[in-house]
Design a protein around this motif. Structure first.
Motif, short mmCIF file in Angstrom:
data_model
loop_
_atom_site.label_atom_id
_atom_site.label_comp_id
_atom_site.label_asym_id
_atom_site.label_seq_id
_atom_site.Cartn_x
_atom_site.Cartn_y
_atom_site.Cartn_z
N UNK A 477 7.12 4.32 34.47
CA UNK A 477 6.66 5.86 34.37
C UNK A 477 5.70 6.28 35.75
N UNK A 478 4.93 4.99 35.87
CA UNK A 478 3.65 5.22 36.99
C UNK A 478 5.20 5.70 38.93
N UNK A 480 7.99 7.77 38.19
CA UNK A 480 8.20 8.80 38.74
C UNK A 480 7.64 9.88 37.08
N UNK A 481 7.07 9.58 36.51
CA UNK A 481 6.22 10.40 35.32
C UNK A 481 6.79 10.61 34.26
N UNK A 482 6.07 10.91 33.40
CA UNK A 482 6.81 9.84 31.26
C UNK A 482 8.52 11.11 31.19
N UNK A 483 8.01 12.51 32.37
CA UNK A 483 9.13 13.00 31.79
C UNK A 483 10.59 12.79 31.71
N UNK B 401 -4.14 8.56 39.09
CA UNK B 401 -2.92 7.41 39.76
C UNK B 401 -1.87 8.42 39.92
N UNK B 402 -1.46 8.91 38.80
CA UNK B 402 0.27 8.97 38.18
C UNK B 402 0.21 10.29 39.03
N UNK B 405 1.29 9.74 43.07
CA UNK B 405 2.23 9.32 42.99
C UNK B 405 3.15 11.18 42.35
N UNK B 406 3.39 10.92 41.03
CA UNK B 406 4.00 12.51 40.98
C UNK B 406 3.71 13.91 41.36
N UNK B 410 3.62 18.16 38.62
CA UNK B 410 4.61 17.49 37.82
C UNK B 410 4.18 16.36 36.66
N UNK B 412 2.45 16.54 32.82
CA UNK B 412 2.43 16.82 31.33
C UNK B 412 1.10 18.30 31.37
#
Ligand SMILES: Nc1ncnc2c1ncn2[C@@H]1O[C@H](COP(=O)(O)OP(=O)(O)OP(=O)(O)O)[C@@H](O)[C@H]1O
Ligand SMILES: [Mg+2]
Lengths: 592, 473
Positions: A477-478, A480-483, B401-402, B405-406, B410, B412
């Motif tokens: 997830x860190x 590419x993300x949870x999706x 942090x997330x 990166x994305x 992106x 939610x």
């Protein structure tokens, strides 16, 4: 005591004093220094010299001052009246010190540890002519509503015959309650007091297996990383991560009979807190005040460092004394790092060769000796008793690779690692489920099996597996993300997150949550695993995860630790039922 | 072996000899002076040093034996030489003559007047080293201090009698914050007799000036005792300054019943001075060259705070320290954190983003707030609200942090709400002006406003009733 001069002060370097012209001092002898009569202990003897460790602030001591011998090792006084009292590191009663010197502790004053005036109701348990061996009970005293204090034949008397025994009645600890005849025909008079040198473990008959868990009431401990009665555990953690809170919680709610709480080089206010709060707290098992089973030692960070070094031995000697009476004792030391630092300071002042980070080379030996005094024992009296040691460790910079943490790890079998990140996000107790471990799992498994209809081991394993999976999923997830994850895997994250808020976290300040019974723990874990089970099935049928996590019943699960009382197990049946129904309903909608 | 009479004689001798002047030292090393052939001198005794130019300095015995005495000289050893330096051993420890008249005065680290004026002779002499407070004599601190600063009052609540350091870095606004706290701090119980003891160790004159000006502006200067041992004063003086200051504080709090706020800056300089002496004496160092007893030395200062049952007054400590390299695991902040009852941690990146006070609440902590907040003290919802704000804000950090990166797009929609919450929290809740004095109710209401950005089912630390009462209002 002032009459036997054993030498004169040659040099004073803080708490370490060198004596010259030493005549007949012996190792570990307790001495008094100068006209102020400061308490000290002989720690080295060589070439007419001696090194003495002073247990009070050494200000004012001069070269040439006389040092007086006592003929005794540094010892604790053991007998009725220990419980409920607060002592300093060398067992001076702090309340008495306050009467004598006011709010600040002055030097050169001392009192016996026990109240020598108070009368205790003694009930003899043997008759004249009885053959007794060491450790056997002569009589009993009700010390507190909760503790019956056994007056035992001291370990120094191998065997004896009772010549006289006091009749039932009130006696002070100084009065003679028995006269015994030793095998050589000599008579010895016994009182209710024993003295024991603090650095020597009290003898036992044998060590037994550690089959019973020490129930602490903390879910993350009892369910994930249990400790046995008689076991040893370290709680390492940086400042503010929750060592003291965890120890306070355990001291309050664990199912030991006696608690020995040692504030070793920590804060004054924390001891005051215990002192003020414990008398008001009610033990859920006995309905009595918690102070009725608690002994306190406070050698706070600003009190003399040598007494800090002694404090843990003073504490564990008292613990052993109650163990010998057949009790389960839990001893908390907060913090063993401060004790190790005291060793380091004293060793430095004695100009010994340092090993790692300035600590003396004998540090690991001393740590081992301390933890070895724990155990589940068959006592001299034939009864069984235990000492569980729960030691806080305060690693500099929170770095567990430092010597005290590393050496402690070698000698304990259970490790509750506190995690700074968890503490910062106010996940309490901040015990890491990744870095902690317990080697008592197999020992206590049969006990837990009995108390959970056999589900404990398998359920514990299932949740531990989910937590391991979560770590790997989080890494994805860190990046590419949870999706990027399918719902079935996202649901694992969801369940783990729920498990953390609903089960692992426990609020020490909440009336309901602060102590969790065994039954409640078992049911809570079942419900969360039930949620995983039912939820996964629903997802397999095509129900989106968001729908599941929005269910009202999930909110109820998240708060069950706060809303459901310890003995209200029916509430869990209902919750379980609602959970199943809600998910089934949702499944129903998507099946069509 | 001596007889009792002889012992008595030695003691009488010592009394007669104390005060006698010895001339000629055997060694001078940094702040330490060694002297031989004296009468037996007591450990910790106060020493008067007579410099070759006739001026007097004070010192203390660090090590004593029948061969030599080691003395540390608080005003430094500049200008001393071996043959012409004299010493008098005074037979008692260093004391401070304390009085209420010290309020409003500027003194040096030893409590002597800095401007040459004479200080009123105090009524009482106190040993500056103090004595440990008996834990049974303490009263557990519970009274909430309102500082008017939301992030402190709401999340790391200050309690009267607590010791809470500010962990800062060079160039950050710690002085400003300390001055604001000193100005705005109030206890809701009225009638408190309030005063400030200020100790400066090795800071520049401007820093001291900043505080003096700020006390003057608020009109409290008459109620402040200042002990200044500045950057150009001998570094050794720093080791005694906080002790002197706390000796006065103890007198004011526990004998005069005052509510004393002690501000000590900069503790890092104090520790460095200790390190200097340790190194000079060839002691075995522990981490980063600091002495192994640094923990005990700091504890001897920090533990001189709190309340004593039946005495009315209190000592609240606000030590300030700069973390070398902003490293919180450096021995000075680390050992401090192990002794104090929480910490207020500054964050350089927050100051860079223009947030004042730049406090990162996550590593910050007030250990005593648990007993000082809630119904009857602040407001019933306070404990859970604080808990929820911590939990939600810590999730913001993960989301940030997330996002880095994305990318934010992106995320939610829930996580985007978290970002919005984080933004509001930092800019509206934490951020406030130097002159803004918010009531605790205002603080809590802003907290609710922030949480109302999140969906209510995210607020698991709050009860249904609390949500019904405050959410979205
Ligand atoms: N189980 C808990 N429930 C609620 N709050 C907790 C819990 N554990 C810790 N805390 C919070 O964390 C704070 C620090 O905990 P604690 O005093 O136990 O830390 P510590 O590890 O002993 O620190 P130090 O090494 O500095 O003594 C507490 O004051 C409390 O606010
Ligand atoms: Mg602690």
């Amino acid at each position: 005591m002032k009459d036997r001069i054993v030498g004169q002060v040659k040099r004073v370097n803080g708490p370490v004093i060198i004596l010259k012209d030493v005549t007949d001092a012996s190792m570990m002898e307790m001495v008094r220094i100068g006209e102020q009569q400061l308490i000290g202990e002989v720690v080295k003897l060589y070439d007419g010299r001696a090194t003495v460790q002073v247990y009070e602030d050494a200000t004012g001591i001069c070269p040439g001052d006389n040092v007086y011998g006592s003929g005794l090792s540094l010892s604790v006084e053991l007998g009725p009246g220990l419980i409920g009292t607060i002592y300093d590191g060398i067992q001076r009663p702090l309340e008495k010190l306050m009467e004598a010197s006011g709010a600040f502790i002055s030097r050169g004053i001392s009192f016996p540890a026990l109240d020598h005036e108070k009368k205790w109701p003694f009930v003899p348990k043997v008759e004249v002519g009885a053959n007794l061996t060491k450790g056997m009970t002569l009589g009993e005293v009700v010390e507190t509503e909760r503790v019956v204090h056994k007056i035992m034949v001291p370990p120094s008397i191998d065997e004896c015959v009772v010549a006289k025994i006091a009749s039932e009645g009130d006696y002070t600890v100084e009065e003679i309650i028995a006269t015994v005849v030793l095998p050589d025909g000599k008579e010895q008079k016994l009182t209710m007091v024993q003295h024991w040198p603090i650095r020597v473990p009290r003898p036992v008959t044998e060590r037994l297996a550690l089959k019973q868990p020490l129930i602490t009431g903390l879910r993350v401990i009892d369910t994930l990383f249990p400790i046995s009665k008689g076991g040893t555990v370290a709680i390492p953690g940086g400042f503010g991560t929750g060592k003291t809170m965890t120890q306070h919680s355990i001291a309050q709610w664990c199912d030991a009979d006696i608690i020995v709480y040692i504030g070793c080089g920590e804060r004054g206010n924390e001891m005051t807190d215990v002192l003020r709060e414990f008398p008001l707290l009610i033990d859920p098992r006995t309905g009595q005040s918690l102070m009725q089973r608690t002994l306190l030692i406070a050698n706070t960070s600003n009190m003399p460092v040598s007494a800090r070094e002694a404090s843990i031995y003073t504490g564990i000697s008292m613990a052993e004394y109650y163990r010998d009476q057949g009790y389960h004792v839990a001893i908390m030391t907060d913090s063993t790092s401060r004790w190790a630092e005291a060793l380091r300071e004293l060793s430095g002042r004695m100009e010994e060769m340092p090993a790692e980070e300035g600590f003396p080379a004998y540090l690991p030996t001393r740590i081992a000796q301390f933890y070895e005094r724990a155990g589940f024992m068959k006592c001299l009296s034939g009864e069984t008793g235990s000492i569980s040691v729960i030691g806080a460790v305060s690693p500099p910079g929170g770095d567990f690779s430092e010597p005290v943490t590393q050496h402690t790890k070698r000698f304990v079998r259970c490790f509750w690692a506190l995690d700074r990140a968890l503490a910062s996000s106010r996940h309490y107790p901040a015990i890491s489920w990744i870095d902690s471990y317990s080697e008592y799992l197999t020992d206590v498994q049969p006990w837990w099996s009995q108390h959970s209809d056999g589900t404990w081991q398998i359920n514990r394993q299932r949740i531990m597996e989910l937590l391991q999976k979560e770590v790997r999923l989080q890494q994805i997830v860190k990046l590419v993300g949870p999706d990027a994850l399918p719902d079935s895997q996202n649901f694992i994250l969801e369940v783990c997150s729920l498990f953390k808020t609903a089960f692992l976290q426990q609020n020490a300040f909440d009336e309901v949550d602060r102590f969790c019974s065994v039954g409640k723990q078992v049911r809570m874990l079942e419900i969360i695993l039930g949620y995983y089970q039912k939820g996964s099935e629903a997802i397999a049928k095509g129900v989106p995860m968001v729908k599941i996590r929005r269910l009202k019943v999930v909110q109820e699960i998240a708060r069950m630790r706060l809303t459901i009382e310890n003995d209200d197990l029916q509430a869990f049946d209902k919750l379980q039922l609602r959970l199943e129904r809600s998910i089934d309903q949702l499944g129903g909608i998507y099946e069509d | 072996m001596r007889t009792k009479e002889e012992t008595l004689l030695v003691h009488t001798d010592r009394h007669l000899l104390s005060g006698r002047e010895y001339r000629g030292t055997s060694r001078i090393d940094g702040p330490l002076v060694y002297m031989r052939n004296t009468h037996p001198v007591g450990y910790g005794e106060l020493v008067e040093i007579i410099a070759p130019d006739g001026s007097h300095r004070s010192g203390q015995v660090l090590d004593t034996s029948d061969e030599a005495v080691v003395v540390q000289v608080y005003e430094g050893t500049d200008g001393l030489n071996l043959p012409d330096t004299g010493m008098r051993f005074l037979g008692e420890p260093l004391t401070l003559s304390v009085s209420e008249q010290m309020l409003g005065r500027v003194m040096n680290g030893l409590g002597k007047s800095r401007d040459g004026s004479t200080l009123p002779q105090g009524a009482v002499e106190k040993d500056v080293n103090g004595e440990p407070i008996n834990p049974t004599a303490r009263e557990y601190p519970r009274d909430f201090i309102q500082t008017g600063i939301s992030v402190i009052d709401g999340l790391t609540t200050l309690i009267q009698g607590q010791k809470v350091p500010i962990f800062s870095g060079n160039g950050l606004d710690h002085n400003k914050l300390a001055a604001q706290i000193a100005r705005q701090a109030k206890v809701r119980k009225s009638g408190a007799d309030f005063c400030i003891v200020f100790a400066a160790m090795g800071v520049k004159y401007d820093v001291a000036r900043y505080f003096i000006d700020s006390f003057e502006e608020t009109g409290v200067l008459d109620n402040v005792a200042l002990f200044l041992s500045l950057a150009d004063d001998p570094s050794i003086e720093r080791t005694i300054t906080p002790k002197t200051a706390l000796t006065l504080a103890e007198y004011l709090a526990f004998e005069k019943g005052k509510q004393v706020l002690v501000i000590m800056t900069d503790m890092t300089n104090y520790c460095e001075a200790l390190r200097e002496i340790g190194t000079m004496r060839g002691e075995i160092p522990s981490r980063k060259g600091y002495p192994g007893y640094l923990y005990s030395s700091l504890a001897e200062l920090y533990e001189r705070s709190g309340k004593i049952a039946g005495r009315g007054g209190s000592i609240t400590q606000l030590p300030i320290l700069t973390m070398p390299n902003d490293d919180i695991s450096h021995p000075v902040p680390d050992l401090t954190g192990y002794i104090t009852e929480g910490q207020i941690v500054f964050d350089r990146s927050m100051q860079a983003r223009g947030i004042y006070p730049p406090i990162n609440c996550l590593p910050s902590l007030s250990r005593l707030m648990k007993d000082g907040i809630g119904e009857g003290m602040t407001r019933g919802d306070h404990p859970h609200l604080a808990n929820q704000l911590f939990a939600s804000y810590s999730h913001v950090k993960d989301v940030q942090n997330l996002a880095s990166v994305i990318g934010e797009e992106e995320l939610t929609s829930l996580d985007q709400q978290y970002l919005e919450f984080g933004n509001f929290f930092e800019h509206k809740f934490v951020n406030q002006s130097f002159t803004e004095d918010r009531s605790i109710e205002q603080t809590l209401d802003i907290g609710w406003e922030a949480l109302s950005i999140l969906p209510s089912e995210e607020l698991q630390r709050l009860s249904d009733e609390e949500i019904a009462e405050h959410y979205g209002k």
